[in-house]
Design an enzyme around this catalytic site. Structure first.
Site, short mmCIF file in Angstrom:
data_model
loop_
_atom_site.label_atom_id
_atom_site.label_comp_id
_atom_site.label_asym_id
_atom_site.label_seq_id
_atom_site.Cartn_x
_atom_site.Cartn_y
_atom_site.Cartn_z
N ASP A 59 0.78 -1.33 -0.04
CA ASP A 59 0.07 -0.04 0.02
C ASP A 59 0.79 1.36 0.01
O ASP A 59 1.85 1.23 -0.66
CB ASP A 59 -1.05 -0.20 1.27
N HIS B 227 -3.74 6.00 3.63
CA HIS B 227 -4.41 4.89 3.39
C HIS B 227 -4.06 3.60 3.64
O HIS B 227 -4.63 2.73 4.21
CB HIS B 227 -4.55 4.77 1.74
N SER C 259 -11.37 -0.81 -0.96
CA SER C 259 -10.27 -0.80 -0.30
C SER C 259 -10.18 -0.98 1.27
O SER C 259 -9.38 -1.61 2.03
CB SER C 259 -9.42 0.66 -0.32
#
Length: 800
Positions: free
Chosen positions: A208, A248, A534
């Site tokens: 990520d 994220h 996600s």
């Protein structure tokens, strides 16, 4: 703040600038939005970005196009998404060459043994530093050196491709995080874990944006990782000063294994972070593949990739790398994407057959809507990201938001150049009770009114274009008052969740769904609520950690089979209420998976294309009995359908600890069926247990987009040379790219002609002379199919 500019391509966004480059967007699979911007496909350049970049966050727009150019863009095929490189960002792979005095990091793909090539470079080119060797998922090297030294790579026969790996400062325009607390309204990942297991001893790799390993809820479980952007062993999220900050990866990691104030699904799992996406959450596919390579080397048990692109094909490089990782024993979980609700929207690497693709579900909830009593008209509301809940207790008058008398009223705006936050702030300061914003084009409008340290305190929601235009008409006739009412919404697949099937091999995707809306998890300096596939994928990753702790001797096929067999489809009257290409086997249930006595390997029945007059296909299902008693399995014979004949085995008994193969055969009379994709459900029964198994086949042809991707980029260290990539989903005799003047729409010239192109990825080289004069063009990409038909898509192309 970069203002929103519509360019007329539905759900499409363009960036123009540096380099002769156009490419299919690769992006992550979240649903965090920025004020005034929307692109329902995750957009980035050059390849990959994280989920929180969904719907246009950090995505500037070019100057407004003429109406004629906008209309030309609006004709583009809805299934294909293209994006141009941006002058607003200096991104990996599309930036100007560095100064000679600056060292540059690149990754090269090589033919042959990469270790031998490492020794060669160290012996004959000592000014080039070999930073890393990749040999698991592809053969390659990470290198560092000054550009004038790296130029020699173009002359080495064993070097097949060069990929830049650098980070640059992005535009300062970014979205401030709206912080949440674990006790606030929203979905907590720990609510999914209804087992006694915690993922203890299970190694989970998070590919990520890196993670904030200092976060108090993550520090205890963090074990290490690698940074494939900066090529070092510090996979920290991008922080301010290094480019656009990211959150994220930290959010994803918290869903999996947070262990503090907030708990993840598997709070004792070990976290390994691999930073493949840099500032603003952007990176290249080669960085992602290299990150996966490192995770395999580190011996992770499970790998989570909450990222993706828009190429719907099984043989895209990232999909092939995922399958290779699966072959090496790593359980890989992938976000399905946020390009829904249309078909064919799942993108690589979630198209990989060897991994679990995950869609997003939304929970039961009360959905507010506005009601106009005189006309008995209802207007559904979609809350903007960062908005307070819509809870107006009294009917309120609706007025145009650009007026001055807004006190106590609902301000109506049309989406335009003014960012959503600024619209809402104006209304709030003028005393409005709430804000509604309608789209300027058909389709849903997702957006954000996050204001960081200065949040909006009144509710803000979006409405459909048709509703907004209707309100405008009513306002011309006199005052309009609307009441706020609520409807009970059942659990459903989130609208943004990408749908299958996968073109070329017709796999059903997603495999399963999991919670993906209003998910509270860790971010640097606190907690945040995000939504997207996600956020759904790490729920499945955490569930796999629980399952692997409970059954350490199970294979990946058994782990996946247990999750899928015990998943519960969204149902109505005891039957699946949604197609399998929307929900797969249904929503996962960790406790039932841990306690599963029946496991079906690969339970979804994809039968491919039926092209003959009378044709058949068979799928053999492997069923395992993990119970202590014999089990009897019987198929519920489906209702007779014209043109379809099913053949099932008779009742099959499986002893404890044993398995059996159940062949399922379908005979199709193609002349009695409509062309296209056919799907449905068959039922396997074991006593009182009913397992719904989805099937899918294509009669003749599917009607899917035939052109799924086009890329054009300069070759590094090779003057006046460019490389193209073209992805086709069906056999064609010819593919062409023609250029048109964007203002007059007159034909200019042919850019590319590929005879007998391959189904899947096609690539080659062009010279600067082949590209021709610089400027803006409408590029029309046409595939001439074997059956005599042709399909074209368009994009705005800027050649410099």
């Amino acid at each position: 703040m970069v203002k929103d500019t519509w360019v007329g391509w539905k759900y499409r966004l363009y960036r123009v600038g540096i380099g002769r480059r156009a490419e299919v967007s690769l992006g992550a699979c979240g649903n965090q939005q920025e004020s005034g911007k929307i692109a329902r496909s995750p957009l980035t350049s050059p390849t990959l970005l994280p989920a929180d970049m969904e719907d246009g966050i950090f995505t500037p727009y070019p100057p407004k196009l003429s109406r004629k150019r906008s209309l030309a863009m609006h004709r583009c095929t809805a299934g294909v998404i293209f994006i141009l490189s941006a002058i607003f960002f200096a991104l990996p792979g599309i930036h100007a060459a560095p100064k000679d005095s600056e060292a540059q990091s690149i990754i090269v793909e090589v033919e042959g043994d990469p270790w031998e090539h490492k020794e060669y470079l160290e012996s004959y080119h000592p000014m080039i530093e070999v930073v890393e060797v990749y040999e698991q998922l592809f053969g390659g090297l990470a290198l560092r050196g000054r550009p004038e030294k790296l130029e020699v790579l173009n002359e080495l026969e064993f070097v097949t491709s060069l990929h830049q790996v650098r980070t640059y400062e992005a535009a300062p325009d970014q979205m401030s995080a709206v912080m949440a607390e674990p006790g606030e309204e929203g979905v907590l990942p720990s609510s999914l874990n209804d087992t006694s297991y915690t993922g203890k001893g299970i190694k989970v790799g998070v590919v990520d944006t890196g993670i904030d390993y200092n976060h108090p809820d993550l520090a205890a479980n963090y074990r290490g990782g690698y940074d494939l952007v900066d090529l070092d062993d510090d996979p920290m999220e991008t922080v301010a000063g290094e480019g656009i900050p990211t959150v994220h990866g930290t959010h994803v990691a918290g869903i999996i294994a947070a262990d503090g104030v907030m708990k993840g699904v598997a709070p004792d799992a070990e976290i390994y972070a691999y930073r493949a996406l840099g500032p603003g959450g952007r990176g290249t596919s080669i960085q992602v593949i290299a990150a996966m390579e490192q995770a395999v080397k580190d011996g992770v048990d499970i790998m989570n990739l909450s990222l993706g692109n828009t190429v719907n094909g099984p043989d895209y490089p990232t999909s092939m790398a995922v399958n290779r990782a699966s072959e090496l024993g790593v359980a890989v979980v992938l976000a399905n994407g946020n390009n829904g609700p249309g078909d064919w929207t799942v993108g690589s690497p979630a198209t990989a057959s060897g991994a679990l693709g995950v869609g997003a579900s939304s929970p039961e909830r009360k959905q507010p809507f506005l009601y106009h009593f005189p006309s008995d008209t209802t207007i559904p509301l979609a809350a903007m990201h960062g908005s307070v809940p819509w809870q107006l207790e009294r009917a309120a008058q609706v007025v145009r938001g650009d007026g001055e008398a807004l006190t106590g009223k609902i301000a109506l705006f049309q989406r335009g150049e003014v960012p959503f936050y600024e619209m809402a702030k104006h209304a709030e300061e003028a005393g409005a009770a709430g804000v509604i914003i309608y789209n300027h084009e058909d389709g849903p409008l997702n957006g954000s009114v996050d204001g960081g340290n200065d949040p909006i305190t009144i509710p803000v929601a979006s409405i459909a274009r048709e509703a907004g235009l209707w309100l405008e008409e009513q306002l011309q006739q006199g005052p309009v008052r609307l009441e706020t009412n609520y409807m009970d919404m059942e659990k459903a697949v989130a609208e943004f969740s990408s749908r299958g099937p996968v073109t070329v091999n017709w796999d059903i995707k997603p495999d399963v769904i999991a919670p993906g809306t209003e998910i509270i998890s860790t971010v640097p300096d606190g907690y945040q609520q995000l939504q997207g596939t996600s956020m759904a994928a790490p729920h499945v990753t955490g569930a796999l950690a629980l399952l692997k702790e409970a059954h350490p001797d199970w294979s990946n096929e058994q782990l996946f089979g247990a999750l899928m067999t015990t998943a519960l489809p969204l149902e109505e009257d005891g039957k699946p209420s949604e197609k399998a290409t929307i929900q797969g086997m249904g929503e996962i249930r960790p406790k039932e998976a841990v306690e599963a006595e029946t496991i079906i390997h690969d339970p979804m029945i994809s039968l491919g294309t039926m092209a003959g007059y009378r044709e058949s296909a068979t799928k053999v299902l492997k069923v395992e009995n993990h119970g202590s008693k014999p089990k009897t399995y019987t198929f519920d014979i489906p209702r007779k359908q014209r043109g379809l004949t099913w053949e099932f085995p008779t009742t099959v008994e499986v002893a404890p600890g044993e398995s059996a193969e159940l062949p399922v055969k379908l005979v199709v009379n193609s002349q009695q069926l409509e062309e296209g994709v056919h799907q449905g459900w068959i039922t396997l029964m074991e006593e009182e247990q009913r397992i719904h198994l989805p099937y899918l086949f294509v009669n003749q042809q599917a009607g899917q987009p035939k052109v799924m991707g086009f890329e054009l980029e300069p070759r590094m260290f090779e003057d006046d040379m460019y490389e193209y990539h073209l992805y086709l989903t069906e056999k064609a005799v010819l593919a062409e790219v023609d250029l048109y003047d964007p203002d007059t729409l007159m034909y200019e010239r042919n850019l590319l002609r590929v005879e007998e192109p391959e189904t899947g990825q096609n690539e080659g080289k062009l010279t600067g002379e082949d590209l021709g004069p610089p400027g803006y063009y409408i590029a029309v990409i046409t595939a001439y199919l074997e059956n005599g038909e042709q399909e074209s898509v368009e994009l705005l192309l800027h050649l410099e």
